[in-house]
Design an enzyme around this catalytic site. Structure first.
Site, PDB file in Angstrom:
ATOM      1  N   ASP A  22       0.850  -1.198   0.000  1.00 28.69           N
ATOM      2  CA  ASP A  22       0.000   0.000   0.000  1.00 28.69           C
ATOM      3  C   ASP A  22       0.879   1.239   0.000  1.00 28.69           C
ATOM      4  O   ASP A  22       1.598   1.503   0.964  1.00 28.69           O
ATOM      5  CB  ASP A  22      -0.906  -0.044   1.240  1.00 28.69           C
ATOM      6  CG  ASP A  22      -1.692   1.242   1.461  1.00 28.69           C
ATOM      7  OD1 ASP A  22      -1.848   2.005   0.485  1.00 28.69           O
ATOM      8  OD2 ASP A  22      -2.137   1.476   2.598  1.00 28.69           O
ATOM      9  N   ASN A  24      -0.176   4.475  -0.255  1.00 24.22           N
ATOM     10  CA  ASN A  24      -0.756   5.744   0.228  1.00 24.22           C
ATOM     11  C   ASN A  24      -1.432   5.645   1.593  1.00 24.22           C
ATOM     12  O   ASN A  24      -2.090   6.597   2.026  1.00 24.22           O
ATOM     13  CB  ASN A  24      -1.739   6.300  -0.799  1.00 24.22           C
ATOM     14  CG  ASN A  24      -2.893   5.333  -1.082  1.00 24.22           C
ATOM     15  OD1 ASN A  24      -3.019   4.291  -0.435  1.00 24.22           O
ATOM     16  ND2 ASN A  24      -3.727   5.683  -2.054  1.00 24.22           N
ATOM     17  N   ASP A  26      -3.989   3.851   2.743  1.00 30.53           N
ATOM     18  CA  ASP A  26      -5.430   3.658   2.897  1.00 30.53           C
ATOM     19  C   ASP A  26      -5.784   2.211   3.253  1.00 30.53           C
ATOM     20  O   ASP A  26      -6.964   1.864   3.355  1.00 30.53           O
ATOM     21  CB  ASP A  26      -6.179   4.094   1.634  1.00 30.53           C
ATOM     22  CG  ASP A  26      -5.859   3.232   0.414  1.00 30.53           C
ATOM     23  OD1 ASP A  26      -4.994   2.331   0.518  1.00 30.53           O
ATOM     24  OD2 ASP A  26      -6.473   3.460  -0.656  1.00 30.53           O
ATOM     25  N   ASP A  30      -1.918  -1.190  -3.983  1.00 29.59           N
ATOM     26  CA  ASP A  30      -2.260  -0.448  -5.191  1.00 29.59           C
ATOM     27  C   ASP A  30      -1.170  -0.594  -6.248  1.00 29.59           C
ATOM     28  O   ASP A  30      -0.115  -1.198  -6.005  1.00 29.59           O
ATOM     29  CB  ASP A  30      -2.501   1.025  -4.858  1.00 29.59           C
ATOM     30  CG  ASP A  30      -1.442   1.599  -3.914  1.00 29.59           C
ATOM     31  OD1 ASP A  30      -0.253   1.346  -4.160  1.00 29.59           O
ATOM     32  OD2 ASP A  30      -1.807   2.281  -2.940  1.00 29.59           O
ATOM     33  N   GLU A 249      -7.598 -19.778 -17.503  1.00 25.87           N
ATOM     34  CA  GLU A 249      -8.088 -20.518 -16.342  1.00 25.87           C
ATOM     35  C   GLU A 249      -9.155 -21.490 -16.828  1.00 25.87           C
ATOM     36  O   GLU A 249     -10.210 -21.077 -17.300  1.00 25.87           O
ATOM     37  CB  GLU A 249      -8.684 -19.560 -15.306  1.00 25.87           C
ATOM     38  CG  GLU A 249      -9.182 -20.284 -14.071  1.00 25.87           C
ATOM     39  CD  GLU A 249      -9.969 -19.385 -13.129  1.00 25.87           C
ATOM     40  OE1 GLU A 249      -9.928 -19.633 -11.918  1.00 25.87           O
ATOM     41  OE2 GLU A 249     -10.636 -18.450 -13.622  1.00 25.87           O
ATOM     42  N   HIS A 312      -4.128 -16.932  -5.896  1.00 23.22           N
ATOM     43  CA  HIS A 312      -5.024 -16.116  -5.081  1.00 23.22           C
ATOM     44  C   HIS A 312      -6.298 -16.845  -4.672  1.00 23.22           C
ATOM     45  O   HIS A 312      -7.012 -16.387  -3.776  1.00 23.22           O
ATOM     46  CB  HIS A 312      -5.395 -14.849  -5.847  1.00 23.22           C
ATOM     47  CG  HIS A 312      -6.147 -15.134  -7.111  1.00 23.22           C
ATOM     48  ND1 HIS A 312      -5.545 -15.711  -8.216  1.00 23.22           N
ATOM     49  CD2 HIS A 312      -7.452 -14.944  -7.455  1.00 23.22           C
ATOM     50  CE1 HIS A 312      -6.449 -15.857  -9.174  1.00 23.22           C
ATOM     51  NE2 HIS A 312      -7.605 -15.392  -8.737  1.00 23.22           N
ATOM     52  N   ASP A 313      -6.617 -17.953  -5.332  1.00 30.58           N
ATOM     53  CA  ASP A 313      -7.825 -18.715  -5.024  1.00 30.58           C
ATOM     54  C   ASP A 313      -7.548 -19.963  -4.198  1.00 30.58           C
ATOM     55  O   ASP A 313      -8.475 -20.710  -3.874  1.00 30.58           O
ATOM     56  CB  ASP A 313      -8.529 -19.148  -6.322  1.00 30.58           C
ATOM     57  CG  ASP A 313      -9.331 -18.024  -6.952  1.00 30.58           C
ATOM     58  OD1 ASP A 313      -9.766 -17.118  -6.218  1.00 30.58           O
ATOM     59  OD2 ASP A 313      -9.534 -18.054  -8.177  1.00 30.58           O
TER      60      ASP A 313
END
Length: 541
Positions: A22, A24, A26, A30, A249, A312-313
């Site tokens: 990250d 920034n 938040d 990003d 995929e 990621h899954d």
């Protein structure tokens, strides 16, 4: 420019942007955060970074619900950030792979808003509607159909109700999608990971599933002949003119059906992700031996494969298939050895290079993965005990892979100066990049050595593949060979100390890398392997 086969020589690093870094404060990773960490990625030695979806999205499914294909989601930054990332990657000879969602859009996409406004809308046929839906179920909902009150018809969605499927049988829709692919190529994108691409072609007539009582049998809407036709058209209209890499995929494929996607004479995709090896309860030498043998013999020589154990899954493979307690370092290095010496293009998922593990939070509300929570509910409804359902949820939920990257031992693992969108794994104080960089024999440094070995040796990229020791229950043994060199890889896929006998020994084998401090420099007939031991030997021809 025409297509080449550079995809056979690269190592890919997957970045789940939301959880990477990250920039920034938040609490959300990003695009600028990815750019800020390019020096780290360059030192790792990878050739391609795969960036999770970054197009505009309401983020009901973390970017896999696109509301504008030609803009960047606000949480991740602006178009300038993407353009700068591509520019900085290319300066470092790193290619950029875009995760592109072509099967469905968000229900907040202007196309769908217009489509549901009237049955006479020009965009109505961009989606799939029915007055009497069939019996298909979605992956994330009970039914794959949701009733739209404004137009009094049901629309199809393989995933969440907020992700309506696009109607690829409509030539106008297909042209729109091809223009989007071309638009991003013009922006400098070098490769595409095509999400759920095996679903774009729906069977004619949308027939009911034949065995509705069996949940997974209803997947008669994937890997269809229509999908192959559309991919061939995409190739002929766009991809043939550009030297870009494609990976699809394609869940539910077999070695035989995958060959249809990747056979170079069919002009569809360069390679596909298939998941049989990572959806099992365990992995051992016999399972892996049988798996790699089938896929190699089916796909080669005209096709190509992917090699991966996490994404990621999926949960962290070190926690599911390795030993993340007593032998975390050794088992992490073993799977790295397998990944970077096996036939196919290796895909490394962020954090595996430092041995990140599954996470156990104190409260189920700390988890963000709604799909896994739904499956937890389904497990309870099916009669599983709460203990068993929770055990499966903790092992397999997707947040195991989505906790923030652990950069150092500071608050939130150095991921953000704000409050992270999901909690950091509590073990970040001992498992982090900074710690790994300071340790000579760390998992991270082992990955760097293996990637360099892979990059410098054609035999480990394009060499022939041959298995040995067909009956052994612990050791996975194979060779990778080209005209100059031969590599022998020996992997003890277990937590046991075992003896492995090699009857025909060439005395010229030399150890080039291994995951224990002291390992035999040469081979003998009888070899003792420690738990999760990996060795790579080489001989010059």
């Amino acid at each position: 420019m025409t297509k080449s086969d550079w995809f056979k020589d690269v190592v890919v690093y997957q970045i789940y942007t939301r959880s990477f870094f990250d920039s920034n404060g938040d609490g959300v990773g990003d695009i600028a955060g990815v750019t800020a960490k390019l020096d780290y990625i360059e030192k790792l030695g990878v050739d391609v970074i795969w960036i999770s979806p970054f197009c505009s999205s309401p983020n009901y499914d973390n970017g896999y619900d696109v509301s504008d294909y030609r803009d960047v989601m606000k949480e991740f930054g602006f178009m300038d950030d993407i353009e700068l990332l591509i520019e900085e990657c290319h300066k470092r000879n790193i290619k950029v792979m875009m995760d592109l969602v072509l099967n469905h859009s968000s229900d907040e996409h202007p196309w769908f808003i217009e489509a549901r406004s009237s049955k006479d809308s020009p965009k109505r046929d961009y989606y799939i509607w029915s007055k009497e839906p069939n019996n298909w179920e979605s992956y994330f909902e009970d039914s794959a159909w949701t009733f739209d009150e404004s137009s009094e018809e049901y629309y199809l969605h393989h995933f969440y109700y907020k992700q309506p499927d696009l109607n690829w049988s409509n030539p106008k829709l297909r042209e729109e999608m091809y223009e989007i692919v071309q638009w991003w190529i013009d922006k400098g994108i070098d490769a595409f990971r095509l999400d759920a691409i095996h679903h774009i072609g729906k069977p004619e007539g949308l027939p009911d599933a034949l065995e509705p009582e069996k949940r997974w049998s209803k997947r008669n809407y994937r890997n269809t002949e229509e999908t192959h036709q559309y991919l061939q058209e995409l190739y002929e209209k766009v991809l043939i003119n550009h030297d870009v890499m494609t990976v699809g995929e394609t869940g539910g494929t077999t070695p035989e059906s995958s060959r249809l996607y990747v056979d170079q004479d069919r002009n569809e995709l360069d390679m596909v992700f298939h998941f049989g090896h990572v959806l099992t309860k365990k992995l051992d030498a016999p399972i892996l031996r049988d798996y790699f043998k089938k896929w190699y013999h089916s796909l080669s020589p005209k096709g190509w494969d992917t090699v991966f154990f996490s994404n990621h899954d999926l949960p962290r493979h070190i926690s599911i298939f390795g030993d993340d307690q007593d032998y975390r370092k050794e088992s992490a290095k073993l799977f790295a050895t397998l990944e970077l010496t096996m036939w196919g293009t290796p895909y490394i998922y962020q954090g595996e290079e430092i041995g990140m593990t599954n996470v156990i939070f104190d409260d189920i509300d700390d988890y963000q993965d709604q799909a896994s929570k739904k499956r937890y509910e389904w497990a309870l409804k099916s009669g599983k005990s709460e203990e068993k359902a929770l055990e499966y949820f903790l092992q397999r939920n997707r947040d195991n892979a989505r906790t923030p990257m652990q950069w150092n031992s500071q608050e939130h693992g150095g991921f953000t100066t704000g409050e992270p969108w999901i909690k950091v794994n509590p073990n970040y104080k001992s498992i982090n990049v900074e710690e790994e960089n300071q340790e000579a024999d760390s998992i991270l440094n082992y990955y760097k050595e293996l990637i360099a070995l892979h990059k410098d040796n054609n035999a480990l990229k394009r060499g022939d593949f041959k298995l040995y020791g067909e009956e052994d229950s612990h050791i996975l043994a194979y060779t990778r060979t080209d005209e100059e060199r031969e590599f022998l890889i020996l992997l003890n896929i277990s937590g046991d100390s075992v003896e492995y006998r090699i009857d025909e020994i060439n005395q010229d084998w030399n150890l080039v890398i291994g995951n224990y401090a002291k390992q035999p420099e040469s081979l003998s007939q009888n070899n003792l392997f420690k738990p999760w031991e990996a060795r790579v030997y080489m001989i010059n021809k």
